[in-house]
Design an enzyme around this catalytic site. Structure first.
Site, mmCIF file in Angstrom:
data_model
loop_
_atom_site.group_PDB
_atom_site.id
_atom_site.type_symbol
_atom_site.label_atom_id
_atom_site.label_comp_id
_atom_site.label_asym_id
_atom_site.label_seq_id
_atom_site.Cartn_x
_atom_site.Cartn_y
_atom_site.Cartn_z
ATOM 1 N N SER A 1 -7.450 -12.268 -22.165
ATOM 2 C CA SER A 1 -8.563 -11.992 -23.072
ATOM 3 C C SER A 1 -8.602 -13.002 -24.223
ATOM 4 C CB SER A 1 -8.477 -10.542 -23.563
ATOM 5 O OG SER A 1 -9.703 -10.095 -24.073
ATOM 6 N N ASP B 1 -11.899 -7.860 -18.033
ATOM 7 C CA ASP B 1 -10.824 -8.156 -18.980
ATOM 8 C C ASP B 1 -9.428 -7.973 -18.374
ATOM 9 O OD1 ASP B 1 -8.943 -7.633 -21.338
ATOM 10 O OD2 ASP B 1 -10.792 -8.145 -22.375
#
Length: 285
Positions: free
Chosen positions: A40, A158
């Protein structure tokens, strides 16, 4: 011979700006980074540094972002016909401009990997080749806020949902000494909180923190040192607090430099009396 150092940079939204402070401090201390894996925001910061070896330029981008910048959360999300929140494009990567546009992961000056999660089965996906920008976008595609990214026949979201702090992956890349930077994992105790207290902004941030806490524990066993900058009081979307968050990364890295030097064989730089005085003033435990 000094050990090869690998960085594992975790996810956590704006808290990930602490990675800038960590990398800046290691660079200034002459600690060479041989491998980087990011999840991320860790993928964004780590990918930028792996490709450019210029952390100061990324720091300047965030420090100079004005209040009307697209990094402000209120301007990066919108409602679409009553459906879930959607990001207006890929603002967390679009603002990087041409610096990463034509770069592939395999061309990075520092070997780099980005972590994403396969939406279909929840599997961890380690991206090690292809477009660096697309890999960062996939790694940072937080559900509800960002649309998933299609890469190599898979739909990705993610990486924090499969490997929040990828210390094990950087170890597999060949690092002799792994520095993991955990900026978001914590257990959330809501046993004494009223249900009305659990509103959407709180849930997005804190439920992710709790999930990261459980998922990261076995992965962090591969780390030789874990840095935990004091950023848990910042929200996932507090990009306006960039100076404070970056400073937290600097402080945490500085407080662990002696340990890193002692355990890796890297030589500690000789400091002037004035530099020692500044450390005493600003970077005490």
């Amino acid at each position: 011979m000094p050990k090869k150092i690998g960085l594992a940079l975790g996810g956590g939204g704006a808290r990930g700006l602490a990675h800038i402070g960590v990398i800046k401090t290691l660079e200034q201390a002459g600690v060479e980074i041989s491998f980087i894996v990011g999840t991320s925001m860790g993928a964004l910061v780590g990918g930028w540094y792996a490709a450019t070896k210029n952390i100061a330029s990324l720091e300047n981008i965030f420090l100079n972002a004005g209040k009307d910048d697209l990094l402000k959360f209120k301007k990066i999300i919108k409602k679409k016909d009553g459906e879930s929140l959607r990001a207006k494009g890929h603002i967390f990567t679009d603002f990087l401009g041409d610096a990463l546009n034509a770069k592939n992961i395999e061309d990075c000056g520092i070997p780099f990997r980005a972590i994403a999660t396969d939406i279909k089965n929840g599997d961890e996906v380690v991206m090690e080749r292809g477009s660096l920008l697309e890999a960062i976008r996939a790694s940072a595609a937080l559900p509800i806020i960002f649309e998933p990214v299609s890469l190599d026949g898979r739909l990705l979201m993610d990486g924090g949902f499969s490997n929040p702090v990828p210390a094990d992956i950087v170890k597999k890349m060949g690092a002799d000494f792994v520095i993991a930077v955990d900026i978001s994992s914590k257990w959330l105790d809501i046993s004494e909180k009223p249900f009305s207290w659990m509103r959407l902004p709180f849930l997005i941030s804190n439920v992710l923190d709790a999930a990261a806490y459980q998922l990261s524990k076995p992965r962090l066993e591969s780390a030789d040192v874990i840095l935990r900058p004091l950023v848990l009081n910042f929200g996932w979307f507090d990009f306006g607090m960039a100076p404070e968050i970056i400073r937290a990364g600097v402080k945490e890295a500085k407080s662990n430099l002696k340990l890193i030097f002692n355990r890796t064989g890297h030589l500690e730089p000789v400091k002037t009396p004035f530099e020692k005085f500044l450390d005493f003033l600003f970077y005490q435990e």
